[in-house]
Design a protein around this motif. Structure first.
Motif: not given
Length: 103
Positions: A89, A92-93, A95-100
């Motif tokens: 988890e 995943k968090h 990775e999402q933060k990096q993507y944003k």
């Protein structure tokens, strides 16, 4: 004991194989790979999916080694199972933060 963490009682797990608690998310070839690796190398470790007594699937790090008796003959296998749900988890968090940030 680990079986309690996953919602099982001692009676639920006695006499069972580790693969009896495998999630349907694992493909059949993974079980075959683990068994063949155990035969060749005497140990296997890696990430797989397990199931809780309530049926929920979750990621675990699994380490399996043989317990040998006299003359090196395998008596049984021991497994160490680590619930890595929180780690996944967090990953995943991040990775999402990096993507944003890249947007």
């Amino acid at each position: 004991p680990v079986f309690q963490i996953f919602g099982f009682t001692r009676g639920d797990v006695l006499g069972k194989r580790i693969f009896d608690f495998s999630s349907p998310e694992n493909e059949d070839h993974l079980t075959k790979l683990i068994i063949s690796t155990l035969i060749r190398k005497d140990h296997w470790q890696g990430e797989v999916f397990s199931i809780r007594k309530n049926g929920d699937s979750f990621p675990v790090w699994l380490n399996i080694r043989p317990d040998k008796r006299s003359k090196g003959k395998v008596f049984t296998y021991s497994a160490i199972v680590l619930d890595i749900s929180a780690l996944k988890e967090n990953q995943k968090h991040l990775e999402q933060k990096q993507y944003k940030k890249m947007l």
